[in-house]
Design a protein around this motif. Structure first.
Motif, short mmCIF file in Angstrom:
data_model
loop_
_atom_site.label_atom_id
_atom_site.label_comp_id
_atom_site.label_asym_id
_atom_site.label_seq_id
_atom_site.Cartn_x
_atom_site.Cartn_y
_atom_site.Cartn_z
N ASP A 26 0.81 -1.22 0.00
CA ASP A 26 0.00 0.00 0.00
C ASP A 26 0.85 1.27 0.00
N ASP A 27 2.16 1.16 0.23
CA ASP A 27 3.00 2.37 0.27
C ASP A 27 3.85 2.53 -1.00
N LEU A 28 3.60 1.74 -2.04
CA LEU A 28 4.44 1.80 -3.23
C LEU A 28 3.93 2.84 -4.23
N VAL A 29 4.89 3.46 -4.92
CA VAL A 29 4.60 4.49 -5.92
C VAL A 29 5.32 4.10 -7.21
N GLY A 30 4.61 4.16 -8.33
CA GLY A 30 5.19 3.82 -9.62
C GLY A 30 5.54 5.05 -10.43
N PHE A 31 6.65 4.98 -11.15
CA PHE A 31 7.12 6.06 -12.02
C PHE A 31 7.28 5.51 -13.44
N ALA A 32 6.71 6.21 -14.42
CA ALA A 32 6.90 5.86 -15.83
C ALA A 32 7.77 6.93 -16.46
N MET A 33 8.83 6.50 -17.14
CA MET A 33 9.78 7.42 -17.76
C MET A 33 9.94 7.07 -19.24
N GLY A 34 10.01 8.08 -20.07
CA GLY A 34 10.10 7.87 -21.51
C GLY A 34 11.31 7.04 -21.90
N CYS A 35 11.20 6.33 -23.02
CA CYS A 35 12.25 5.42 -23.49
C CYS A 35 12.60 5.73 -24.94
N SER A 36 13.89 5.68 -25.26
CA SER A 36 14.34 6.02 -26.61
C SER A 36 13.88 5.02 -27.66
N LEU A 37 13.46 3.81 -27.24
CA LEU A 37 12.91 2.87 -28.20
C LEU A 37 11.68 3.45 -28.89
N SER A 38 11.05 4.44 -28.26
CA SER A 38 9.86 5.07 -28.83
C SER A 38 10.16 5.77 -30.15
N PHE A 39 11.35 6.37 -30.28
CA PHE A 39 11.60 7.13 -31.51
C PHE A 39 12.26 6.30 -32.61
N ASP A 40 12.44 4.99 -32.39
CA ASP A 40 12.96 4.14 -33.46
C ASP A 40 12.04 4.20 -34.68
N ALA A 41 10.72 4.17 -34.44
CA ALA A 41 9.77 4.21 -35.55
C ALA A 41 9.89 5.53 -36.31
N VAL A 42 10.13 6.63 -35.58
CA VAL A 42 10.28 7.93 -36.23
C VAL A 42 11.53 7.95 -37.11
N LEU A 43 12.61 7.38 -36.60
CA LEU A 43 13.84 7.31 -37.40
C LEU A 43 13.59 6.51 -38.67
N GLN A 44 12.90 5.38 -38.56
CA GLN A 44 12.61 4.57 -39.73
C GLN A 44 11.73 5.32 -40.72
N GLU A 45 10.74 6.05 -40.20
CA GLU A 45 9.85 6.82 -41.08
C GLU A 45 10.60 7.93 -41.82
N ASN A 46 11.72 8.37 -41.24
CA ASN A 46 12.55 9.37 -41.89
C ASN A 46 13.63 8.75 -42.78
N GLY A 47 13.51 7.45 -43.02
CA GLY A 47 14.44 6.77 -43.91
C GLY A 47 15.80 6.52 -43.30
N LEU A 48 15.89 6.53 -41.96
CA LEU A 48 17.16 6.35 -41.26
C LEU A 48 17.25 4.92 -40.73
N ARG A 49 18.43 4.37 -40.76
CA ARG A 49 18.61 2.97 -40.39
C ARG A 49 18.64 2.81 -38.87
N VAL A 50 17.96 1.77 -38.37
CA VAL A 50 17.97 1.43 -36.95
C VAL A 50 18.50 0.00 -36.86
N LYS A 51 19.80 -0.14 -36.65
CA LYS A 51 20.45 -1.43 -36.81
C LYS A 51 20.03 -2.46 -35.77
N HIS A 52 19.73 -2.01 -34.54
CA HIS A 52 19.41 -3.02 -33.53
C HIS A 52 18.09 -3.71 -33.81
N LEU A 53 17.17 -3.06 -34.56
CA LEU A 53 15.91 -3.71 -34.91
C LEU A 53 16.09 -4.75 -35.99
N GLU A 54 17.27 -4.81 -36.60
CA GLU A 54 17.55 -5.81 -37.62
C GLU A 54 17.98 -7.13 -37.00
#
Length: 270
Positions: free
Chosen positions: A118-146
């Motif tokens: 009952d005393d726990l608090v959760g924190f959500a923090m943004g992650c750079s994996l979120s912009f992988d799709a944006v990089l791909q949409e801009n024609g930029l290579r994302v090697k780790h997704l390969e």
């Protein structure tokens, strides 16, 4: 589940919503990493702490926005991220958790219902994996997704975080090998998204930030750095795990690397 069925489900979840991914994880239909799932949605790093430490951790996030860009905080004892994922249950909606006690990793469960208090608090923090799709949409290579599973290379750097209360320690960073001709464009595109780590914290020689062997990752898989690639580093939401170990906190629960919390936020709306 067969390999074919797993790939079919991955394909379905890649084009599905964040709620679809959370539901599949909660029902134990998906137990793998979340790279590439819920295309266009914001992936989040997660940390759970006792209320007695929560204010200091919030200060730590405020002072270190590059590795810990804060998206949402639960009410004390409430497992739902009401702002970024209504209906979520942080106790069951991640496919992998890490439990740290006194600075030591003691367990990696697939849910934390029995650990919730009952005393726990959760924190959500943004992650750079979120912009992988944006990089791909801009024609930029994302090697780790390969690579199978899409695991990114993650390291403990020599960059110190700004301390807050007991929270102190090194910044954890993720590495993306980027073709030399795309470096400026990748830096420009990612800088538009400070809520998912924003611009890189370092470009070039890894040794300058204390990383002397890029094949010896602390988390994730070693990168494939070609002769025409430049290493680019971003702040990483695994930083709270490094801080938990350095500060020897009595309890901190985090996501397991690569097993992110999926939010209803859309990257394009950030």
């Amino acid at each position: 589940m067969t390999d074919e069925a797993t790939e079919a489900l991955r394909h379905a979840l890649a084009s599905g919503s964040a709620a679809d991914v959370r539901r599949a994880i909660r029902e134990k239909r998906w137990t793998g990493t979340t790279h590439g799932l819920a295309h266009g949605h914001v992936h989040a790093n997660m940390a759970i702490l006792p209320e007695a430490l929560a204010l200091d951790f919030m200060r730590f996030c405020q002072r270190n926005p590059r590795p810990c860009p804060l998206l949402d905080v639960t009410d004390t004892g409430d497992p739902e991220f009401r702002q970024v994922a209504p209906g979520s249950d942080v106790r069951r909606d991640l496919s992998g958790y890490c439990v740290y006690r006194d600075g030591l990793l003691t367990d990696e469960p697939d849910e934390i219902t029995d650990l919730w208090r009952d005393d726990l608090v959760g924190f959500a923090m943004g992650c750079s994996l979120s912009f992988d799709a944006v990089l791909q949409e801009n024609g930029l290579r994302v090697k780790h997704l390969e690579k199978p599973g899409g695991r990114i290379a993650v390291y403990t750097s020599g960059i110190d975080c700004v301390p807050a209360g007991p929270f102190r320690g090194p910044m954890v960073v993720s590495l993306r090998p980027v073709p030399k001709g795309e470096v400026a464009r990748v830096a420009e595109v990612t800088a538009r998204y400070p809520a998912t780590h924003g611009a890189p914290v370092h470009i070039g020689d890894p040794a300058e930030i204390g990383i002397h062997d890029t094949q010896a990752t602390d988390w994730g898989l070693p990168p494939q750095i070609g002769p025409e690639d430049t290493p680019m580093f971003w702040g990483c939401g695994v930083t709270p795990q490094a801080v938990a170990m350095a500060a020897k906190l009595p309890l901190m629960i985090t996501h397991k690397t690569g097993h992110m919390f999926m939010t209803d936020l859309k990257v394009k709306d950030l």
